[in-house]
Design a protein around this motif. Structure first.
Motif, short mmCIF file in Angstrom:
data_model
loop_
_atom_site.label_atom_id
_atom_site.label_comp_id
_atom_site.label_asym_id
_atom_site.label_seq_id
_atom_site.Cartn_x
_atom_site.Cartn_y
_atom_site.Cartn_z
N PRO A 24 41.42 32.99 45.94
CA PRO A 24 42.74 33.45 46.15
C PRO A 24 43.14 34.01 47.08
CG PRO A 24 41.60 34.79 44.43
CD PRO A 24 40.81 33.90 45.57
N TYR A 27 42.74 37.41 48.08
CA TYR A 27 41.08 37.95 48.57
C TYR A 27 41.13 36.82 49.70
CZ TYR A 27 38.68 39.08 44.19
OH TYR A 27 38.56 39.60 43.09
N GLU A 60 33.71 35.84 45.61
CA GLU A 60 33.73 34.64 44.49
C GLU A 60 32.88 35.16 43.03
OE1 GLU A 60 32.51 30.88 47.22
OE2 GLU A 60 30.58 32.37 46.68
N GLU A 61 32.35 36.06 43.28
CA GLU A 61 31.45 36.59 42.06
C GLU A 61 32.89 37.25 41.87
OE1 GLU A 61 28.27 38.92 42.80
OE2 GLU A 61 27.22 37.31 42.89
N VAL A 63 36.20 37.15 41.76
CA VAL A 63 36.91 36.08 41.15
C VAL A 63 36.21 35.20 39.41
CG1 VAL A 63 38.18 33.87 41.84
CG2 VAL A 63 37.57 35.24 43.77
N ALA A 64 35.86 35.42 40.00
CA ALA A 64 34.66 34.76 38.00
C ALA A 64 35.40 35.66 37.09
CB ALA A 64 33.61 34.71 38.61
N ALA A 65 34.64 36.76 37.57
CA ALA A 65 35.15 37.84 36.76
C ALA A 65 36.51 38.19 36.43
CB ALA A 65 34.17 39.52 37.34
N ASP A 66 37.63 37.54 37.21
CA ASP A 66 38.52 38.12 37.20
C ASP A 66 39.41 39.39 37.21
OD1 ASP A 66 41.78 37.02 37.02
OD2 ASP A 66 40.76 37.80 34.33
N ARG A 67 38.43 39.85 38.36
CA ARG A 67 39.04 41.30 39.24
C ARG A 67 39.64 41.18 39.82
NH1 ARG A 67 33.99 44.67 39.31
NH2 ARG A 67 35.52 46.49 39.07
N GLY A 68 40.36 42.13 39.98
CA GLY A 68 41.49 42.11 41.87
C GLY A 68 40.81 42.53 43.20
N GLU A 71 40.12 46.17 43.61
CA GLU A 71 39.03 46.78 42.31
C GLU A 71 37.68 46.63 42.76
OE1 GLU A 71 39.22 46.04 38.05
OE2 GLU A 71 40.95 44.10 38.52
#
Length: 108
Positions: A24, A27, A60-61, A63-68, A71
């Motif tokens: 994204p 990132y 990538e991890e 993003v997969a965990a939907d974290r900013g 964060e």
């Protein structure tokens, strides 16, 4: 280093850049700041090590965990980078050694 090594290195770098571009936008911005910082002060063995690809894996991890991205790394990109390379020999260390005449010695 032969021509095959150069070609293989370029292929690996292009694949790495493609992974970064798949992240994204927020990132990507943070990654570019990390890359800029690490290229400026980073470890001597940067190209031989897995540091940059490890950062992309970490992102990538996230993003997969939907974290900013903030964060994951916090608000201070430089502090995050310093923590990553704290045990690595940097170009600043090499320069300091050239001034003092020491080679590879840790602080006294």
């Amino acid at each position: 280093m032969g021509i095959q090594d150069i070609i293989e290195g370029k292929k690996q770098w292009r694949a790495h850049v493609a992974r970064v571009k798949a992240l994204p936008p927020d990132y990507q911005i943070v990654y570019k700041e990390i890359q800029r910082y690490i290229f400026k002060v980073g470890p001597v063995d940067l190209l031989d090590g897995p540091l940059l690809s490890g950062i992309v894996d970490f992102f990538e991890e996230g993003v997969a965990a939907d974290r900013g991205v903030l964060e994951l790394i916090g608000d201070d990109v430089a502090a995050f980078c310093d923590d990553l390379i704290k045990d690595s020999r940097t170009y600043a260390d090499v320069y300091q050694e050239s001034i003092t005449g020491e080679s590879g010695k840790a602080g006294k």
